[in-house]
Scaffold this motif. Structure first.
Motif, PDB file in Angstrom:
ATOM      1  N   SER A 236      25.564  45.554  37.911  1.00 15.00           N
ATOM      2  CA  SER A 236      26.000  44.921  39.149  1.00 15.00           C
ATOM      3  C   SER A 236      26.934  43.763  38.812  1.00 15.00           C
ATOM      4  O   SER A 236      26.693  43.012  37.861  1.00 15.00           O
ATOM      5  CB  SER A 236      24.790  44.380  39.920  1.00 15.00           C
ATOM      6  N   TRP A 237      27.992  43.627  39.590  1.00 15.21           N
ATOM      7  CA  TRP A 237      28.949  42.548  39.344  1.00 15.21           C
ATOM      8  C   TRP A 237      29.653  42.181  40.643  1.00 15.21           C
ATOM      9  O   TRP A 237      29.745  42.982  41.569  1.00 15.21           O
ATOM     10  CB  TRP A 237      29.975  42.959  38.283  1.00 15.21           C
ATOM     11  N   THR A 238      30.116  40.953  40.710  1.00 15.35           N
ATOM     12  CA  THR A 238      30.867  40.521  41.874  1.00 15.35           C
ATOM     13  C   THR A 238      31.883  39.470  41.472  1.00 15.35           C
ATOM     14  O   THR A 238      31.697  38.755  40.484  1.00 15.35           O
ATOM     15  CB  THR A 238      29.929  39.976  42.975  1.00 15.35           C
ATOM     16  N   VAL A 239      32.976  39.396  42.246  1.00 14.12           N
ATOM     17  CA  VAL A 239      34.016  38.391  42.052  1.00 14.12           C
ATOM     18  C   VAL A 239      34.200  37.658  43.366  1.00 14.12           C
ATOM     19  O   VAL A 239      34.412  38.274  44.410  1.00 14.12           O
ATOM     20  CB  VAL A 239      35.354  39.031  41.624  1.00 14.12           C
ATOM     21  N   ILE A 240      34.113  36.323  43.318  1.00 18.61           N
ATOM     22  CA  ILE A 240      34.303  35.496  44.508  1.00 18.61           C
ATOM     23  C   ILE A 240      35.236  34.339  44.163  1.00 18.61           C
ATOM     24  O   ILE A 240      35.595  34.155  42.999  1.00 18.61           O
ATOM     25  CB  ILE A 240      32.965  34.959  45.051  1.00 18.61           C
ATOM     26  N   GLY A 241      35.627  33.556  45.161  1.00 15.77           N
ATOM     27  CA  GLY A 241      36.528  32.442  44.927  1.00 15.77           C
ATOM     28  C   GLY A 241      35.971  31.141  45.465  1.00 15.77           C
ATOM     29  O   GLY A 241      35.202  31.126  46.427  1.00 15.77           O
ATOM     30  N   THR A 242      36.338  30.028  44.826  1.00 17.15           N
ATOM     31  CA  THR A 242      36.004  28.695  45.327  1.00 17.15           C
ATOM     32  C   THR A 242      37.256  27.828  45.281  1.00 17.15           C
ATOM     33  O   THR A 242      38.128  28.014  44.429  1.00 17.15           O
ATOM     34  CB  THR A 242      34.892  28.021  44.502  1.00 17.15           C
TER      35      THR A 242
END
Length: 410
Positions: free
Chosen positions: A141-147
Motif C-alpha cells: 500500500s502506498w500514497t502520495v499527498i501534498g503539503t
C-alpha cells in the motif's frame, strides 16, 4: 482548535485511513521534507493510534539538497546508497505501507547541471528498481499527498501578498483532497465509486486503440489485448484497499509499447528534477520517442528520455475531464500530483503491471510479451485541454467518442 488545525487533523486521518489504510501492527514509512514537520507529527500520531507497530520517517531538507547539487562533484550523483535501497525493499517485503508527502519548490534545482540531475535519476532508478516493481504491481500500500510550503506557495501564487500565499495553497490542497467537507472519508468512498463507473464502462468496451486530436496533438495509441482501466482505489496483495494518489481524478491504463504514433503537445508545465519543462512536444514512431522540442527545459526533457531504453516509450495513458475540481480551480500547481488531475496525461517510462489481466503475478518477461514497457522511471506529463477530442476504436473497427471538447462524451 482553529479551522485550519481541524483540517490538518482531518487530512492526516484521511491519509492514514484511506491513503495507506494502515493496519494493526503494520509499519508505515513516510518520505518527506522538513517543511512538512508539523503535519508529519500529526500523521505519526494518527498512525500509532490506529495500531501501527512502527512509523519510520525519512526526512530531507531542500536547502541541503540544493547545496549538494551546487557543490558536490559529479561522481556523487552516479551512485545511490545500496543500504537505503535494500532497507526500502526489506520494509516492503515485510508488509510496510509507504507515504510520500510533497512540498518542495518546483524550482528547487533550477540552474543546476542537467547532467547531475540525469545521473541521480538514473542511479536512484536503478537502485530502487525492485521497489518500483513492488509499487507498480500493488504488492504494497502506498500514497502520495501534498503539503504547503513557502517556496511552493511562492511559485503558485506569485501575485498574492507574501504572507497569504501559504494559507492560499493550504486551502487549495484541502479542497483538492476533499478535506474541506464534513466527512472526507465518506466523500472519498463516493468519489471512488464515481470513478469506477467510468472504469467499468471502458473495460466493457475493451477498445483496441485511442485517437487523440487537439491543437498540436495528433496521436494514436494502441492498447494491449486484455488491458485493464483502473482508477482511484487499489488493492494490495493482502487484499487491503488503499488510495495511491490524493487527490486523484483520473482513470488510466497502459499503452502497447510499440503502438504509439504521432505527435502530442503539453498543455501544462512539467515539474521534473527540480526544474520546469514547459511548452513541449513529443513525437513517436512505433512507440519510440523520436523527437522532442521544448520552449523551456528542453535539455532536462532530453535527459529524461535518455534515462534508459524504456524511457523512450510510454507506460501510462490517463483520462481526466477538463471539468474536474482541480481544473476548474484554475490553479496551476507546478506539481504533477495535482496538475495531472486537472488534465488528460501520459507517462514516459514504466507501465503498471496491474493494468493488464493477471499482470500482478507476471514476470518482467511476461509483461513485455504482453506489450508493457519497463523502465527505471515513470514521469507523467499533461496534454489535456477543453479543445481535446478522443475516440476509441473497437475490436471490429467501430469509432466511438470518448472525449469531446475535453470532457467525457458518454
Amino acid at each position: 482548535m482553529s479551522a485550519f488545525q481541524q483540517n490538518l487533523e482531518k487530512y492526516a486521518e484521511l491519509a492514514v485511513k484511506v491513503g495507506v489504510n494502515i493496519q494493526k501492527d503494520q509499519t508505515l514509512v513516510i518520505n518527506t521534507t522538513i517543511d512538512a514537520a508539523e503535519f508529519v507529527r500529526i500523521v505519526v500520531k494518527k498512525a500509532y493510534e490506529l495500531g501501527a507497530n512502527n512509523v519510520v520517517v525519512n526526512w530531507t531538507d531542500d536547502i541541503v539538497s540544493r547545496t549538494k547539487y551546487e557543490l558536490a562533484p559529479n561522481e556523487a550523483f552516479l551512485e545511490y546508497p545500496k543500504w537505503r535501497a535494500k532497507e526500502t525493499e526489506e520494509l516492503a517485503e515485510n508488509g510496510a505501507a509507504f507515504m510520500s508527502i510533497l512540498s518542495s519548490s518546483p524550482d528547487l534545482l533550477k540552474g543546476i547541471s542537467s547532467e547531475k540531475i540525469g545521473n541521480f535519476q538514473k542511479a536512484s532508478g536503478k537502485a530502487l528498481a525492485t521497489f518500483r516493481r513492488y509499487i507498480q504491481s500493488d504488492k504494497v500500500s502506498w500514497t502520495v499527498i501534498g503539503t504547503a510550503s513557502q517556496s511552493w506557495a511562492d511559485k503558485v501564487f506569485p501575485d498574492k501578498p507574501y504572507e497569504k500565499r501559504v494559507d492560499l495553497l493550504w486551502d487549495a490542497i484541502f479542497k483538492a483532497a476533499r478535506v474541506d467537507v464534513a466527512d472526507p472519508i465518506a466523500a472519498w468512498k463516493q468519489h471512488d465509486k464515481t470513478l469506477h463507473e467510468k472504469v467499468d464502462y471502458l473495460n466493457n468496451k475493451a477498445y483496441k486503440e485511442l485517437r487523440y486530436k487537439a491543437p498540436g496533438t495528433d496521436l494514436t495509441i494502441e492498447l494491449p489485448k486484455n488491458h485493464l482501466w483502473c482508477g482511484a482505489g487499489s488493492i494490495n496483495e493482502k487484499g487491503y484497499e488503499f488510495m495511491a494518489n490524493m487527490p486523484t481524478e483520473e482513470v488510466f491504463t497502459v499503452p502497447h509499447k510499440t503502438g504509439v504514433n504521432g505527435t502530442v503537445s503539453s498543455t501544462k508545465p512539467l515539474s521534473y528534477g527540480g526544474n520546469i519543462i514547459d511548452q513541449f512536444s513529443i513525437t513517436f514512431k512505433e512507440g519510440r520517442i523520436v523527437d522532442v522540442k521544448a520552449k523551456e527545459g528542453e535539455d532536462i526533457l532530453r535527459q529524461l528520455v535518455e534515462t534508459d531504453e524504456g524511457s523512450h516509450y510510454l507506460g501510462e495513458v490517463a483520462l481526466v475531464p477538463h471539468r474536474s475540481p482541480i481544473s476548474e480551480s484554475n490553479i496551476l500547481y507546478y506539481n504533477t500530483l495535482f496538475d495531472e488531475n486537472a488534465s488528460n496525461h501520459l507517462a514516459i517510462g514504466s507501465a503498471y503491471a496491474f493494468c493488464i489481466e493477471g499482470g500482478k503475478k507476471m514476470t518482467s518477461e511476461e509483461l513485455a510479451a504482453n506489450g508493457l514497457n519497463e523502465s527505471i522511471t515513470h514521469v507523467d506529463f499533461m496534454i489535456g485541454s477543453d479543445k481535446m477530442d478522443i475516440d476509441g476504436v473497437t475490436a471490429d473497427g467501430k469509432i466511438e467518442a470518448i472525449f469531446r471538447n475535453g470532457d467525457w462524451a458518454f
